[in-house]
Scaffold this motif. Sequence first.
Motif, mmCIF file in Angstrom:
data_model
loop_
_atom_site.group_PDB
_atom_site.id
_atom_site.type_symbol
_atom_site.label_atom_id
_atom_site.label_comp_id
_atom_site.label_asym_id
_atom_site.label_seq_id
_atom_site.Cartn_x
_atom_site.Cartn_y
_atom_site.Cartn_z
ATOM 1 N N CYS A 258 0.745 -1.260 0.110
ATOM 2 C CA CYS A 258 0.061 -0.013 -0.018
ATOM 3 C C CYS A 258 0.863 1.328 0.198
ATOM 4 C CB CYS A 258 -0.929 -0.057 1.072
ATOM 5 S SG CYS A 258 -2.626 -1.237 0.774
ATOM 6 N N SER A 259 1.945 1.217 0.866
ATOM 7 C CA SER A 259 2.879 2.371 0.727
ATOM 8 C C SER A 259 3.500 2.710 -0.716
ATOM 9 C CB SER A 259 3.927 2.348 1.821
ATOM 10 O OG SER A 259 4.821 1.127 1.411
ATOM 11 N N MET A 260 3.675 1.524 -1.468
ATOM 12 C CA MET A 260 4.001 1.842 -2.763
ATOM 13 C C MET A 260 3.026 2.252 -3.777
ATOM 14 S SD MET A 260 6.439 -1.720 -3.267
ATOM 15 C CE MET A 260 7.722 -2.322 -2.127
ATOM 16 N N LEU A 261 1.706 1.501 -3.580
ATOM 17 C CA LEU A 261 0.755 1.888 -4.724
ATOM 18 C C LEU A 261 0.277 3.253 -4.494
ATOM 19 C CD1 LEU A 261 -1.433 -1.263 -4.172
ATOM 20 C CD2 LEU A 261 -0.246 -0.495 -6.147
ATOM 21 N N ALA A 262 0.309 4.061 -3.135
ATOM 22 C CA ALA A 262 0.114 5.273 -2.781
ATOM 23 C C ALA A 262 0.796 6.283 -3.803
ATOM 24 C CB ALA A 262 0.514 5.632 -1.557
ATOM 25 N N GLN A 263 2.287 6.120 -3.922
ATOM 26 C CA GLN A 263 3.089 6.877 -4.779
ATOM 27 C C GLN A 263 2.483 6.846 -6.092
ATOM 28 O OE1 GLN A 263 7.186 6.572 -3.945
ATOM 29 N NE2 GLN A 263 6.736 5.253 -2.319
ATOM 30 N N LEU A 264 1.834 5.933 -6.776
ATOM 31 C CA LEU A 264 1.284 5.904 -8.053
ATOM 32 C C LEU A 264 0.007 6.526 -8.296
ATOM 33 C CD1 LEU A 264 1.943 2.229 -8.939
ATOM 34 C CD2 LEU A 264 3.637 4.084 -9.514
ATOM 35 N N ASN A 265 -0.612 7.183 -7.112
ATOM 36 C CA ASN A 265 -1.961 7.770 -7.307
ATOM 37 C C ASN A 265 -1.637 9.397 -7.119
ATOM 38 O OD1 ASN A 265 -4.280 9.062 -7.239
ATOM 39 N ND2 ASN A 265 -4.729 8.194 -5.139
ATOM 40 N N PRO A 266 -1.812 10.114 -8.169
ATOM 41 C CA PRO A 266 -1.441 11.746 -8.374
ATOM 42 C C PRO A 266 -2.252 12.406 -7.205
ATOM 43 C CG PRO A 266 -2.657 11.096 -10.338
ATOM 44 C CD PRO A 266 -2.532 9.830 -9.550
ATOM 45 N N LYS A 267 -3.160 11.839 -6.726
ATOM 46 C CA LYS A 267 -4.122 12.523 -5.773
ATOM 47 C C LYS A 267 -3.932 12.122 -4.249
ATOM 48 C CE LYS A 267 -8.290 13.204 -8.761
ATOM 49 N NZ LYS A 267 -9.385 13.007 -8.917
ATOM 50 N N PHE B 196 5.272 -14.254 -2.723
ATOM 51 C CA PHE B 196 5.366 -13.124 -1.830
ATOM 52 C C PHE B 196 6.462 -12.072 -1.910
ATOM 53 C CE2 PHE B 196 6.224 -11.621 2.495
ATOM 54 C CZ PHE B 196 5.020 -11.398 2.789
ATOM 55 N N SER B 197 7.831 -12.563 -2.009
ATOM 56 C CA SER B 197 8.790 -11.568 -2.271
ATOM 57 C C SER B 197 8.747 -10.977 -3.582
ATOM 58 C CB SER B 197 10.229 -12.442 -1.943
ATOM 59 O OG SER B 197 10.198 -13.491 -2.614
ATOM 60 N N TRP B 198 8.806 -11.694 -4.483
ATOM 61 C CA TRP B 198 8.937 -11.021 -5.801
ATOM 62 C C TRP B 198 7.825 -10.182 -6.134
ATOM 63 C CZ3 TRP B 198 11.493 -15.440 -9.124
ATOM 64 C CH2 TRP B 198 13.054 -15.596 -8.833
ATOM 65 N N SER B 199 6.613 -10.486 -5.651
ATOM 66 C CA SER B 199 5.516 -9.529 -6.049
ATOM 67 C C SER B 199 5.890 -8.048 -5.415
ATOM 68 C CB SER B 199 4.428 -9.857 -5.447
ATOM 69 O OG SER B 199 4.355 -10.140 -4.110
ATOM 70 N N LEU B 200 6.514 -7.990 -4.254
ATOM 71 C CA LEU B 200 6.847 -6.591 -3.559
ATOM 72 C C LEU B 200 8.000 -6.228 -4.345
ATOM 73 C CD1 LEU B 200 6.686 -7.587 0.135
ATOM 74 C CD2 LEU B 200 5.051 -6.050 -1.067
ATOM 75 N N VAL B 201 9.022 -6.746 -4.623
ATOM 76 C CA VAL B 201 10.095 -6.387 -5.412
ATOM 77 C C VAL B 201 9.526 -5.732 -6.962
ATOM 78 C CG1 VAL B 201 12.195 -7.088 -6.668
ATOM 79 C CG2 VAL B 201 11.614 -7.981 -4.649
ATOM 80 N N GLY B 202 8.722 -6.481 -7.667
ATOM 81 C CA GLY B 202 8.088 -6.191 -8.958
ATOM 82 C C GLY B 202 7.251 -4.900 -8.723
ATOM 83 N N LEU B 203 6.552 -4.786 -7.771
ATOM 84 C CA LEU B 203 6.016 -3.519 -7.513
ATOM 85 C C LEU B 203 6.805 -2.180 -7.137
ATOM 86 C CD1 LEU B 203 2.985 -2.208 -7.318
ATOM 87 C CD2 LEU B 203 3.005 -2.984 -4.958
ATOM 88 N N GLY B 204 7.715 -2.577 -6.394
ATOM 89 C CA GLY B 204 8.633 -1.700 -6.107
ATOM 90 C C GLY B 204 9.440 -1.019 -7.417
ATOM 91 N N LEU B 205 9.652 -2.087 -8.285
ATOM 92 C CA LEU B 205 10.422 -1.345 -9.586
ATOM 93 C C LEU B 205 9.489 -0.977 -10.375
ATOM 94 C CD1 LEU B 205 12.679 -4.994 -10.342
ATOM 95 C CD2 LEU B 205 13.401 -2.796 -9.602
ATOM 96 N N VAL B 206 8.343 -1.171 -10.452
ATOM 97 C CA VAL B 206 7.193 -0.508 -11.286
ATOM 98 C C VAL B 206 7.161 1.003 -10.743
ATOM 99 C CG1 VAL B 206 4.873 0.031 -11.619
ATOM 100 C CG2 VAL B 206 5.918 -2.257 -11.663
ATOM 101 N N VAL B 207 7.319 1.246 -9.466
ATOM 102 C CA VAL B 207 7.335 2.699 -9.012
ATOM 103 C C VAL B 207 8.462 3.221 -9.324
ATOM 104 C CG1 VAL B 207 7.208 3.925 -6.775
ATOM 105 C CG2 VAL B 207 5.805 1.941 -6.847
ATOM 106 N N LEU B 208 9.628 2.765 -9.258
ATOM 107 C CA LEU B 208 10.819 3.106 -9.763
ATOM 108 C C LEU B 208 11.149 3.594 -10.940
ATOM 109 C CD1 LEU B 208 13.999 3.752 -8.977
ATOM 110 C CD2 LEU B 208 14.375 1.232 -9.716
ATOM 111 N N ALA B 209 10.383 2.566 -11.865
ATOM 112 C CA ALA B 209 10.347 2.812 -13.559
ATOM 113 C C ALA B 209 9.579 3.965 -13.613
ATOM 114 C CB ALA B 209 9.892 1.572 -14.206
ATOM 115 N N VAL B 210 8.298 4.287 -13.011
ATOM 116 C CA VAL B 210 7.557 5.386 -13.503
ATOM 117 C C VAL B 210 8.224 6.731 -12.966
ATOM 118 C CG1 VAL B 210 5.506 6.718 -12.650
ATOM 119 C CG2 VAL B 210 5.442 3.877 -13.338
ATOM 120 N N TRP B 211 8.860 6.751 -12.005
ATOM 121 C CA TRP B 211 9.652 7.888 -11.174
ATOM 122 C C TRP B 211 10.994 8.214 -12.165
ATOM 123 C CZ3 TRP B 211 9.296 11.204 -7.050
ATOM 124 C CH2 TRP B 211 10.535 11.782 -7.007
#
Length: 268
Positions: A83-92, A212-227
């Motif tokens: 959730c802390s990662m997904l929040a960064q993908l929401n412009p609001k 369990f682990s790689w889903s978090l890593v993947g989500l973190g990399l998505v946030v990184l790539a967008v940034w």
Amino acid sequence: RDGRGWRGEWIGGGKCEREEGIFVRALPKPTKLTVRYLRSVTFRLAVFLFVAALFLWAPDWLDFTAGKPLTVPLVLLWLAVACSMLAQLNPKSALTAGCMKQYPNRFDPVANYSRQSLKEAVRQQNRGAVKVAAVWLAGNLVFGILYWRRTIGVAELVLLCALYYLCDLICVLFFCPFQIFLMGNRCCVNCRIFAWGSWMMATPMAFIPHWFSWSLVGLGLVVLAVWEVRFRRYPERFWFGSNKLLQCAHCQEQLCRYKFPRSPRFRG
């Protein structure tokens, strides 16, 4: 109060009290965002302490590779980090400008800013980012090697992930070694790598081959790539010389009020 006592005056949002000829600046009231972040770091501290307690007394509960159903603590940790990662993908999202400056609604251009100065600032920020990446990856590779050699196990890496989850906000509110020793930015609002916290907190999970682990890593990399894509396409949003909202004079957040070293605006 006049005479031999003290008299208070409001200066720059904070009260400045004069007592026997000496001025003492009082901190302004914390902003709503500051209070929200203090609550968040308290929550993350509770999460870490809970995981640490399980590590000491029931480490098997933290092993998601044992072939058993996931325990409630593991599910809650996954949800908290995700959730802390997904929040960064929401412009609001109601997050600090340090994270949300990537979006157009957090960009107020400085009139006639220097394009050449912007390019120089980007080069300097990129050099700092490369240093951080090198130090972080090298340091965490040590934990990966220890795991592969079975010196440590899954429980230790989960504990490390929970620690990074806590330290992500400690760096924002209190002390950031990357800012002081590697990046040199003046505050977190101006941080080049603010959104890197997502993949950094998931780094220990990269060594464990499991959904369990790689889903978090993947989500973190998505946030990184967008940034990173936005940083390269819209660098003017990330520099205080081109974005007014990143300048101290226009900052309404005051997240640096507890930061070491102290910001000039909160020094006595």
